[in-house]
Design a protein around this motif. Sequence first.
Motif: not given
Length: 362
Positions: A317-335, A352-362
Amino acid sequence: MPYEVDGVVAAGKGAAVGVQKIIVPDPGPGEVVVKVQACGVCHTDLHYREGGITDEFPFLLGHEAAGVVEVVGEGVTTVAPGDFVILNWRAVCGDCRACRRGRPWYCFNTHNASQPMTLADGTKLSNALGIGAFAEKTLVHAGQCTLVDPRVAPEVAGLLGCGVMAGLGAAINTGGVSRGDTVAVIGCGGVGSAAVAGARLAGAAKIIAVDIDQRKLDWAKDFGATDTVNAKDGDVVEAIQGLTGGFGTDVVIDAVGRPETWKQAFYGRDLAGTVVLVGVPTPDMSLEMPLLDFFSRGGSLKSSWYGDCLPSRDFPMLVDLHLQGRLPLEKFVTERIGLGDVEQSFERMGRGDVLRSVVVFD
């Protein structure tokens, strides 16, 4: 055959984490190997490193993750190779007293993989929250895999696996925020900002963000806070009451988890209002208050564990809301960072410099 992959391991209490080779076994009955695509750096990972959860070192850290199912074990029918999933640490059993009463979000017998992952020398690893996803691949129970729309970015989706879900759920599931309510959120890091976003999504009329860091208050405004209170500037309870006609808010969410912030939440709510504790206290903390105050003010005092979520219901449900532009989950990704950057991300988190750092794999 087993997989040898890189993973982030906490070898001992307080020691810097590092990348080591780990062995991921073939999945057994009910188990799944997931190729991790992204994993958020959560305060809980730091608590593991500091020995604040258990002392069962070494730990394979990481749990806010999304990825693709690679191999499934015998009897697994809920997911298949190629499925895009968010990993969760509440794989409900379906048979405990909570599940039988129709309250699986309180499941008392959640599942993890039976087999351990190990270091290359055979040392068994303890997986953070039963997941261990700071690794190229991880072994989990099939019930820990929640299917969601694959169009969502992995670094965004994975955050629903813990902190963001905890905050959203504290507002929507535990706090029961509804249209027209007034809400205050004390502590506006990742979990608190998610609670602000959840209150906005639920239709709250006024959302008051409280923190001692102006950066976090600015973040909270981005997620929908209508008002902000810097706790350094004066009495928090008086400030909340001043913004609500002298009454206090319908719901106050304590995303800090300290005796002083809980008291602010208790006295900052309206009569018959609700307090939700989602910040995690430490074992040494205690609370002393007049018992008459609990009786005379009425209302509800709740704690929220994982946002009282049911992953199979809430994640899609929350992913769907995000894809509809109603839940800005992308704003949590600081780096976005690599596996070798986790220790440095802990330092940025502490400042307190980040909301979330995210490890991204190739």
